[in-house]
Design a protein around this motif. Structure first.
Motif, PDB file in Angstrom:
ATOM      1  N   LEU A   1       1.066  -1.086   0.111  1.00 22.58           N
ATOM      2  CA  LEU A   1      -0.130  -0.023   0.035  1.00 22.58           C
ATOM      3  C   LEU A   1       0.742   1.376  -0.016  1.00 22.58           C
ATOM      4  O   LEU A   1       0.589   2.039  -0.178  1.00 22.58           O
ATOM      5  CB  LEU A   1      -0.815  -0.161   1.352  1.00 22.58           C
ATOM      6  N   TYR A   2       1.808   1.064   0.546  1.00 20.97           N
ATOM      7  CA  TYR A   2       3.192   2.405   0.368  1.00 20.97           C
ATOM      8  C   TYR A   2       2.985   2.758  -0.722  1.00 20.97           C
ATOM      9  O   TYR A   2       3.418   3.851  -0.741  1.00 20.97           O
ATOM     10  CB  TYR A   2       3.548   2.411   1.264  1.00 20.97           C
ATOM     11  N   ILE A   3       3.325   1.893  -2.202  1.00 16.52           N
ATOM     12  CA  ILE A   3       3.498   1.985  -2.958  1.00 16.52           C
ATOM     13  C   ILE A   3       2.326   2.345  -3.574  1.00 16.52           C
ATOM     14  O   ILE A   3       2.174   3.412  -4.549  1.00 16.52           O
ATOM     15  CB  ILE A   3       4.217   0.755  -3.614  1.00 16.52           C
ATOM     16  N   ALA A   4       0.877   1.801  -3.742  1.00 17.56           N
ATOM     17  CA  ALA A   4       0.092   1.914  -4.279  1.00 17.56           C
ATOM     18  C   ALA A   4      -0.835   3.424  -3.716  1.00 17.56           C
ATOM     19  O   ALA A   4      -1.275   3.857  -4.756  1.00 17.56           O
ATOM     20  CB  ALA A   4      -1.133   0.469  -3.858  1.00 17.56           C
ATOM     21  N   MET A   5      -1.036   3.625  -2.808  1.00 18.21           N
ATOM     22  CA  MET A   5      -1.575   4.590  -1.984  1.00 18.21           C
ATOM     23  C   MET A   5      -1.610   5.979  -2.728  1.00 18.21           C
ATOM     24  O   MET A   5      -2.113   7.209  -3.750  1.00 18.21           O
ATOM     25  CB  MET A   5      -1.687   4.244  -0.575  1.00 18.21           C
ATOM     26  N   PRO A   6      -0.066   6.459  -2.597  1.00 19.60           N
ATOM     27  CA  PRO A   6      -0.354   7.720  -4.046  1.00 19.60           C
ATOM     28  C   PRO A   6       0.633   7.646  -4.957  1.00 19.60           C
ATOM     29  O   PRO A   6       0.092   8.865  -5.538  1.00 19.60           O
ATOM     30  CB  PRO A   6       1.404   7.951  -3.104  1.00 19.60           C
ATOM     31  N   ASN A   7       0.079   6.584  -5.606  1.00 15.44           N
ATOM     32  CA  ASN A   7       0.655   6.494  -7.357  1.00 15.44           C
ATOM     33  C   ASN A   7      -1.121   7.094  -7.734  1.00 15.44           C
ATOM     34  O   ASN A   7      -1.466   7.414  -8.363  1.00 15.44           O
ATOM     35  CB  ASN A   7       1.060   5.696  -7.718  1.00 15.44           C
ATOM     36  N   ILE A   8      -2.136   6.593  -6.627  1.00 13.51           N
ATOM     37  CA  ILE A   8      -3.377   7.360  -6.625  1.00 13.51           C
ATOM     38  C   ILE A   8      -3.568   8.118  -6.832  1.00 13.51           C
ATOM     39  O   ILE A   8      -4.277   9.447  -7.742  1.00 13.51           O
ATOM     40  CB  ILE A   8      -4.525   6.721  -5.527  1.00 13.51           C
ATOM     41  N   LEU A   9      -3.235   9.330  -6.122  1.00 12.62           N
ATOM     42  CA  LEU A   9      -2.925  10.886  -6.351  1.00 12.62           C
ATOM     43  C   LEU A   9      -2.583  11.472  -7.568  1.00 12.62           C
ATOM     44  O   LEU A   9      -2.577  12.297  -8.215  1.00 12.62           O
ATOM     45  CB  LEU A   9      -2.000  11.225  -4.616  1.00 12.62           C
ATOM     46  N   GLY A  10      -0.991  10.777  -8.423  1.00  7.79           N
ATOM     47  CA  GLY A  10      -0.422  10.460  -8.446  1.00  7.79           C
ATOM     48  C   GLY A  10      -1.184  10.658 -10.430  1.00  7.79           C
ATOM     49  O   GLY A  10      -0.888  11.265 -11.013  1.00  7.79           O
ATOM     50  N   PHE A  11      -1.669   9.662 -10.171  1.00  7.06           N
ATOM     51  CA  PHE A  11      -2.511   9.150 -11.494  1.00  7.06           C
ATOM     52  C   PHE A  11      -3.787  10.611 -11.492  1.00  7.06           C
ATOM     53  O   PHE A  11      -3.674  10.808 -12.784  1.00  7.06           O
ATOM     54  CB  PHE A  11      -3.599   7.864 -11.768  1.00  7.06           C
ATOM     55  N   LEU A  12      -4.530  11.115  -9.938  1.00  9.65           N
ATOM     56  CA  LEU A  12      -5.601  11.932 -10.143  1.00  9.65           C
ATOM     57  C   LEU A  12      -5.222  13.497 -11.516  1.00  9.65           C
ATOM     58  O   LEU A  12      -5.657  13.147 -12.046  1.00  9.65           O
ATOM     59  CB  LEU A  12      -5.996  12.136  -9.245  1.00  9.65           C
ATOM     60  N   PHE A  13      -3.577  13.956 -10.371  1.00 11.41           N
ATOM     61  CA  PHE A  13      -3.119  15.028 -10.962  1.00 11.41           C
ATOM     62  C   PHE A  13      -2.600  14.644 -12.080  1.00 11.41           C
ATOM     63  O   PHE A  13      -2.564  16.201 -12.893  1.00 11.41           O
ATOM     64  CB  PHE A  13      -1.780  15.592  -9.819  1.00 11.41           C
TER      65      PHE A  13
END
Length: 248
Positions: free
Chosen positions: A195-207
């Motif tokens: 989750l420490y890799i998956a979670m922040p990349n959700i934000l990266g995708f949205l931005f």
């Protein structure tokens, strides 16, 4: 093929693709540094984005090695972040070679306080934790929080696009690559149950999606705002490139 083996297989696929795209993103400022080398001057460019990107790669490399302590595979994280560290060190070395005296002093202080002292403190404090899993969780949260801050950096670029009606300083290819990069690492983290890799990349995708939508909306509007100096525009392009460095 069992469900576990299938997940592991696809995690490796997404991890390799993430390495490839991240490799390209790390190399995106090459033209800028060619310009610095050619003109023998850093002009209006700043060293902060490169120091931030170096710190991020150092954190995730440390995290990848900690995964090995709890019998988890961090090879794909090691490869791309080792490359990222090498590239950012080269960028900073070139910057220091051609920077003004004031910029050299500032960059030296930044590296000493941020990349050496702060990073050393994080490593030292987490190693005081006797449990390997607790150490991994602690550095994982640090990586995730820092990644969220890095992904939020392009907000200033998006605000400038709206204010100036110009996408000259938000190149579409970079936004597209960063979005693909976030997707690859999200699925890698998801399939690896990290989750420490998956979670922040959700934000990266949205931005990333938001930047591409803005580009589509503003690309045919006024491209040459009289209030924007050309050097300011180019400096913002480089800032957006480095502040949105791939999060792995």
């Amino acid at each position: 093929m069992t469900l576990f083996n299938a997940a592991s297989h696809w995690a490796n696929v997404f991890g390799i693709l993430g390495n490839i795209v991240s490799f390209l993103v790390f190399l995106s400022p090459l033209l800028t540094f060619y310009r610095i080398f050619k003109r023998k001057s850093t002009e209006g460019f700043q060293s902060v984005p490169y120091s931030v990107s170096l710190f991020s790669a150092m954190l995730y490399l440390y995290y990848a090695f900690l995964k090995g302590d709890v019998n988890e595979n961090g090879t794909l994280l090691i490869t791309i972040n080792s490359f990222g560290i090498a590239v950012e060190v080269i960028y900073l070395a070139i910057f220091m070679r051609y920077a003004t005296r004031e910029a050299k002093i500032y960059t030296t202080k930044l590296i000493l306080l941020f990349n050496i002292a702060s990073y050393g403190a994080i490593v030292g404090l987490t190693y005081m934790l006797g449990n390997s899993y607790l150490r991994l969780v602690s550095i994982g949260w640090i990586c995730a929080i820092f990644s969220v801050c890095v992904f939020a950096a392009p907000l200033s670029i998006m605000r400038r696009v709206i204010r100036t009606n110009s996408v000259e300083f938000m190149p579409f290819p970079l936004s597209f690559c960063l979005t693909i990069c976030a997707i690859m690492w999200f699925f890698y983290g998801l399939l690896m149950k990290d989750l420490y890799i998956a979670m922040p990349n959700i934000l990266g995708f949205l931005f990333g999606i938001a930047q591409m939508v803005l580009y589509t909306v503003y690309r045919n509007r006024n491209k040459n705002n009289p209030n924007e100096d050309a050097s300011d525009i180019e400096a913002v392009v480089v800032e957006s490139q480095e502040n949105a460095a791939p999060t792995t």
